[in-house]
Structures are given as C-alpha cells and as structure tokens.
Design a protein around this motif. Structure first.
Motif, mmCIF file in Angstrom:
data_model
loop_
_atom_site.group_PDB
_atom_site.id
_atom_site.type_symbol
_atom_site.label_atom_id
_atom_site.label_comp_id
_atom_site.label_asym_id
_atom_site.label_seq_id
_atom_site.Cartn_x
_atom_site.Cartn_y
_atom_site.Cartn_z
ATOM 1 N N ARG A 286 31.686 83.739 39.637
ATOM 2 C CA ARG A 286 30.899 82.655 40.239
ATOM 3 C C ARG A 286 29.646 82.303 39.458
ATOM 4 N N GLY A 287 29.165 83.176 38.615
ATOM 5 C CA GLY A 287 27.918 82.929 37.904
ATOM 6 C C GLY A 287 26.748 83.560 38.635
ATOM 7 N N THR A 288 25.583 82.902 38.577
ATOM 8 C CA THR A 288 24.382 83.416 39.221
ATOM 9 C C THR A 288 23.988 82.506 40.380
ATOM 10 N N ALA A 289 23.184 83.065 41.287
ATOM 11 C CA ALA A 289 22.770 82.291 42.466
ATOM 12 C C ALA A 289 21.458 82.815 43.008
ATOM 13 N N VAL A 290 20.766 81.937 43.725
ATOM 14 C CA VAL A 290 19.627 82.332 44.547
ATOM 15 C C VAL A 290 20.007 81.956 45.971
ATOM 16 N N VAL A 291 20.156 82.969 46.825
ATOM 17 C CA VAL A 291 20.632 82.767 48.195
ATOM 18 C C VAL A 291 19.561 83.272 49.154
ATOM 19 N N VAL A 292 18.960 82.367 49.918
ATOM 20 C CA VAL A 292 17.957 82.785 50.898
ATOM 21 C C VAL A 292 18.410 82.553 52.334
ATOM 22 N N ARG A 293 19.505 81.797 52.515
ATOM 23 C CA ARG A 293 20.031 81.566 53.866
ATOM 24 C C ARG A 293 21.451 81.030 53.754
ATOM 25 N N ARG A 294 22.155 81.010 54.894
ATOM 26 C CA ARG A 294 23.479 80.395 54.932
ATOM 27 C C ARG A 294 23.314 78.889 54.977
ATOM 28 N N GLY A 295 24.263 78.164 54.409
ATOM 29 C CA GLY A 295 24.231 76.712 54.526
ATOM 30 C C GLY A 295 24.473 76.024 53.205
ATOM 31 N N GLU A 296 24.120 74.749 53.180
ATOM 32 C CA GLU A 296 24.405 73.915 52.018
ATOM 33 C C GLU A 296 23.624 74.364 50.788
ATOM 34 N N GLY A 297 24.160 73.983 49.636
ATOM 35 C CA GLY A 297 23.505 74.355 48.396
ATOM 36 C C GLY A 297 23.869 73.419 47.264
ATOM 37 N N LEU A 298 23.245 73.660 46.145
ATOM 38 C CA LEU A 298 23.439 72.889 44.920
ATOM 39 C C LEU A 298 24.020 73.829 43.877
ATOM 40 N N ALA A 299 25.075 73.394 43.189
ATOM 41 C CA ALA A 299 25.672 74.189 42.111
ATOM 42 C C ALA A 299 25.690 73.363 40.838
ATOM 43 N N VAL A 300 25.227 73.940 39.750
ATOM 44 C CA VAL A 300 25.246 73.243 38.464
ATOM 45 C C VAL A 300 26.068 74.044 37.463
ATOM 46 N N THR A 301 26.816 73.315 36.639
ATOM 47 C CA THR A 301 27.554 73.925 35.531
ATOM 48 C C THR A 301 26.776 73.659 34.257
ATOM 49 N N LEU A 302 26.595 74.704 33.459
ATOM 50 C CA LEU A 302 25.765 74.603 32.256
ATOM 51 C C LEU A 302 26.637 74.456 31.012
ATOM 52 N N ASN A 303 26.025 73.994 29.940
ATOM 53 C CA ASN A 303 26.809 73.722 28.733
ATOM 54 C C ASN A 303 27.285 74.986 28.017
ATOM 55 N N ASP A 304 26.812 76.159 28.445
ATOM 56 C CA ASP A 304 27.337 77.404 27.886
ATOM 57 C C ASP A 304 28.470 77.964 28.737
ATOM 58 N N GLY A 305 28.901 77.191 29.740
ATOM 59 C CA GLY A 305 29.983 77.623 30.617
ATOM 60 C C GLY A 305 29.511 78.361 31.848
ATOM 61 N N GLY A 306 28.223 78.677 31.929
ATOM 62 C CA GLY A 306 27.682 79.371 33.093
ATOM 63 C C GLY A 306 27.563 78.446 34.291
#
Length: 198
Positions: free
Chosen positions: A135-155
């Motif tokens: 899945r990569g890395t994340a910052v999770v502070v609560r349940r619910g909606e979020g933003l996901a970005v794909t980076l040019n290094d594949g991360g």
C-alpha cells in the motif's frame, strides 16, 4: 462521518490558490490521559518508594512506567490531528501540535491523485505514520475519507483528511497545469505561446 462526494461533480466551482484541510481524532485524548497516568505512576514510584525491596526491580519499574508514558503521550499528541496544505508547488502534511512528523511532496513528483472513500487503522495496522509493502505509506488519524497520491517513483502516499474530494480536485488541476506547462506546444511552453483570443 460526512462524505463529500458532491464536490467531485462541481467542476465549475473555482479552486482555491491554497487548499488546506484537517482531520482530527478526539478519541486520541483518552490515550493521552493513559500516557499521563503511566508517567505519574513512574514519578510516584521514584519519589514515594522506600527502595528497600530491591533497587534493580524498582528502577526497572520506574523507567518502564516513565518510558511507556512518554511514548504513549508522543504517539497520541503527535497524531491527534493532521493538517494538509496544497499550494502551487507542493503537498504538505503536518502532524500534531508541533507539525512533526511532516511529509513534503513537490507536485512535480505527483503522478495522480484519488479520493479514498474509507481509510481505517485496521487497513494500515494502526494509527499514526504507517507503511505497508503493498500500500505504500500513510498518515492515519481517524476512520473515514482520505486522499491518496501516486508518486513518480512508484510509491503511494495516503492521508486521512476532511473534504478529501476537494483536495483531489485541487491536486489534479495542479498536476494538469504542471504537465501542460512542460509539454511541447502547450501554452506557456517555450516558443508556443498563443496570441490573445486565439
């Protein structure tokens, strides 16, 4: 939890120059109280104990309580909320009251952005800064909606934030602008400017 799907269809709404969003988990304050309790117990043992029953055992108990209290306090206060900022240059994510840990991603490194309907600690193995190989890395502070970005290094980087759909719109517009400005023959590219009204 509110979901902001309505933003995804509002293409006529003007996008802000700088978008900011937050996500908060007030339940983390309960864990902070537990951390304070461990810290107070360690201090009480250090000050009020007779130390006649065995120095090694008492010292281990004091150090254990104080260390556990400090780790719980940092872990909860650092991730009680997250602040996300998107401007014309970067995506910035700051955690907690002092803004640490922090993630700074230049927009030139972002390939795509997507809205995630539901992010949960269970998906990532807990709260806070997380990493999963698939899945990569994340910052999770609560349940619910979020933003996901794909980076040019594949991360891939995911963050929980309120009104994530608007964040996706802003990011996609910025990415399209950067790609368009650098493409041959695009407006603003060298030797490819259009005349007004053309």
């Amino acid at each position: 939890m509110r979901h902001h799907f309505r933003h995804e269809g509002r293409g006529s709404e003007p996008l802000p120059e700088v978008w900011t969003g937050r996500a908060t988990n007030r339940m983390q304050w309960l864990l902070a109280v537990a951390g304070l309790g461990c810290l107070a117990l360690g201090i009480k043992l250090a000050v009020g104990a007779t130390w006649t029953t065995g120095i090694a055992a008492m010292l281990m108990a004091v150090i254990g309580c104080v260390a556990a209290g400090l780790m719980i306090l940092y872990g909860t206060l650092a991730f009680v909320h997250v602040a996300v900022k998107i401007d014309g240059y970067a995506l910035d994510v700051r955690c907690g009251h002092i803004g640490v840990p922090r993630r700074h991603i230049p927009l030139s490194h972002v390939v795509s952005a997507e809205f995630v309907h539901r992010v949960t600690p269970r998906q990532w193995g807990g709260w806070g800064c997380r990493w999963r190989p698939e899945r990569g890395t994340a910052v999770v502070v609560r349940r619910g909606e979020g933003l996901a970005v794909t980076l040019n290094d594949g991360g891939r980087f995911t963050v929980t934030v309120d009104d994530a759909a608007m964040a996706v719109r802003v990011l996609r517009a910025r990415i399209a602008h950067i790609k368009g400005a650098g493409a041959p023959g695009a407006p603003g590219a060298t030797g490819a400017s259009k005349a007004p009204g053309a």
